[in-house]
Design an enzyme around this catalytic site. Structure first.
Site, mmCIF file in Angstrom:
data_model
loop_
_atom_site.group_PDB
_atom_site.id
_atom_site.type_symbol
_atom_site.label_atom_id
_atom_site.label_comp_id
_atom_site.label_asym_id
_atom_site.label_seq_id
_atom_site.Cartn_x
_atom_site.Cartn_y
_atom_site.Cartn_z
ATOM 1 N N LYS A 37 0.853 -1.184 0.000
ATOM 2 C CA LYS A 37 0.000 0.000 0.000
ATOM 3 C C LYS A 37 0.892 1.237 0.000
ATOM 4 O O LYS A 37 1.926 1.264 0.683
ATOM 5 C CB LYS A 37 -0.898 -0.034 1.249
ATOM 6 C CG LYS A 37 -1.905 1.106 1.335
ATOM 7 C CD LYS A 37 -2.834 0.930 2.546
ATOM 8 C CE LYS A 37 -3.847 2.062 2.658
ATOM 9 N NZ LYS A 37 -4.773 1.894 3.802
ATOM 10 N N SER B 272 -9.824 2.189 2.962
ATOM 11 C CA SER B 272 -8.918 2.901 2.100
ATOM 12 C C SER B 272 -7.933 2.015 1.334
ATOM 13 O O SER B 272 -7.308 2.488 0.388
ATOM 14 C CB SER B 272 -8.111 3.904 2.934
ATOM 15 O OG SER B 272 -7.279 3.221 3.851
ATOM 16 N N SER C 131 -10.145 -0.214 7.155
ATOM 17 C CA SER C 131 -9.572 -0.135 5.802
ATOM 18 C C SER C 131 -8.895 -1.382 5.266
ATOM 19 O O SER C 131 -8.513 -1.416 4.100
ATOM 20 C CB SER C 131 -8.577 1.013 5.739
ATOM 21 O OG SER C 131 -9.275 2.211 5.571
#
Ligand code: GLN
Length: 486
Positions: free
Chosen positions: A78, A153, A177
């Site tokens: 990420k 997210s 998330s």
């Protein structure tokens, strides 16, 4: 070479048996990433050249007899994790040209374990969002239906694992998330106990809630990767110094006698009836495996969304103060004076959702409102923790849905922040209490995946992975692949 096998475990076996090299495997994934990027937008940066170099090093290490379990396995990170010499944007224009001078601890740990980084995955700006629509780099699309959001997210992490363009990905979870996008994309997500994995080099959103974790195809894959990521880090003052078990060692343990608590508050009127049915079907599988089921109540849990939307913005307003155009972040052109430099740099660098959070956070921390909002929220947070502690006296693990509905349409909730925030109604409680949580695929509604959420006591990751793995031996929801990416 044929299409890459879907799990980290299978790839690790293939590499060990010499069925393919890491260079071949990495090249195959880079091709899949390039093919999928126009439809999914899951990556912000693809590090093809350095990936092939790392893969060649992994092959050389294997040839020299120095291979570990994960040597040569490609993964994605990420874009919230700092990666030395590589663009690290956190999904924001603010960090649109930030090349990190160092690696996050979990990035270097996973590299030391032999994994090969394919690139940096798209995400909501500063991890604030539930749909991956707040990214400066454009929305990520759900591989099951590209008109739908992948969740957020960690939308890039979830979408890329679901589309099998990466075997596994790192992710972070401040209020859901990891679990929410994992659920909406039909993949496995684990948010470990707060403090289990180092936050060093993970760009801060809300420091008392932020936790690094994984999105994978299977619980077994998560068990393989979580070990190297976990453990004490002197550079993170809240990382916990407790031994890291071999999470793969207990995957096959029996579930006989396991007591599952169904949280009454998770089965509220907001839960879609078809989603509820999938959760109940999954629970029936557990009963067959020898688990006992009982209902428990966490009466303060419905307060978790309002509590979170005081605590998280408060912490974010403080953490994001560093992006001032001087020391960090985007700097506006030809500022007239210092104030103009701050105002325009921050005004141009941050997107609307981040600004909303900074303003809310500054307000709840301001003199006169601190007691009414921030302190009150911290008290409610304690009540929520106490509810969980009480529930774990009656059961081993808590089960419920991960989200109230399957994935929604891109654009559907953008104009209504409150509706968007309610996506995390079932996940935020675990963050407020620092508890580990997982989401595992447990079926489909209207062709879109649904996730079963498992929440455990602090440091119960091994048990949770065992419980998830046993379900994945009985069912194959986690192996389903969207037809466009099969
Ligand atoms: N969706 C939640 C938010 O917008 C949680 C985000 C997260 O876990 N990083 O804050």
């Amino acid at each position: 070479m044929s299409a890459p096998a879907p799990t980290v475990a299978a790839l690790a076996r293939g590499l060990a048996e010499g069925a393919f090299s890491s260079v071949e495997l990495t090249r195959a994934y880079l091709e899949r990433i390039a093919a999928a990027q126009p439809s999914l937008n899951a990556f912000i940066t693809v590090t093809g050249e350095s990936a092939l170099k790392a893969a060649a090093e992994a092959d050389a290490a294997r040839a020299a007899g120095r291979a570990g379990r994960l040597t040569g396995v490609p993964i994605g990170h990420k874009d919230i994790f700092c990666t030395e010499g590589v663009l690290t944007t956190c999904g924001s224009k603010m960090l649109g040209n930030f090349v990190s001078p160092y690696d996050a601890t979990i990035v270097s740990a996973l590299r030391a374990a032999g994994t090969v980084m394919l690139g940096k995955l798209n995400m909501d700006e500063f991890a604030m969002g539930s749909s991956n629509e707040t990214s400066h780099f454009g929305p990520v699309r759900n591989p099951w239906d590209t008109q739908m959001v992948p969740g957020g997210s960690s939308g890039g992490s979830a979408a890329s694992v679901a589309a099998r363009i990466v075997p596994a990905a790192t992710a972070t979870d401040t209020g859901g998330s990891i679990r929410q996008p994992a659920a909406l994309c039909g993949v496995t997500g684990i948010k470990p106990t707060y403090g289990r994995c180092s936050r060093y080099g993970m760009i801060a959103f809300a420091s008392s809630l932020d936790q690094a974790g994984l999105i994978t195809v299977s619980a077994e894959d998560a068990a393989l990767l979580l070990g190297p990521m976990s453990g004490f880090d002197p550079r993170d003052s809240t990382s916990v110094d407790s031994p890291v078990p071999d999470y793969t060692a207990t995957l096959g343990d029996s579930l006989q006698g396991l007591t599952i608590g169904l949280v009454r508050e998770f089965f509220d009127k907001g839960l879609d009836a078809a989603c509820e049915q999938r959760i109940r079907d999954a629970i029936a599988v557990y009963e067959k495996l020898g688990a006992k089921v009982r209902e428990v109540s966490c009466p303060n849990l419905p307060l978790s969304v309002p509590t979170y939307y005081v605590v998280a913005p408060a912490e974010c307003s403080s953490n994001l103060a560093r992006f001032d155009g001087v020391r960090f972040g985007h700097r506006c052109d030809s500022p007239k004076n210092l104030l103009d430099l701050y105002c325009r740099s921050r005004g141009e660098g941050f997107g609307a959702e981040v600004k909303r959070r900074i303003m809310t956070g500054t307000y709840v921390l301001s003199a006169g409102y601190y007691d009414a909002y921030y302190l009150k929220a911290q008290r409610v947070r304690q009540l929520i923790s106490a509810d969980f502690a009480r529930a774990f006296k009656e059961c081993d693990l808590l089960f419920g849905p991960t989200t109230p509905t399957p994935a929604f349409r891109i654009g559907a909730k953008c104009d209504d922040p409150i509706t968007m925030y309610l996506n995390d109604i079932y996940t935020i409680g675990a963050n407020l209490a620092g508890l580990p949580g997982m989401s595992i695929p447990c079926g489909f509604v209207d062709g879109l995946p649904i996730g079963l959420q498992i929440v455990g006591p602090h440091f119960s990751e091994a048990r949770m992975l065992n419980v998830a793995h046993r379900y994945q031996q009985e069912t194959d929801w986690h192996l389903k692949t969207p037809s466009a990416f099969a």
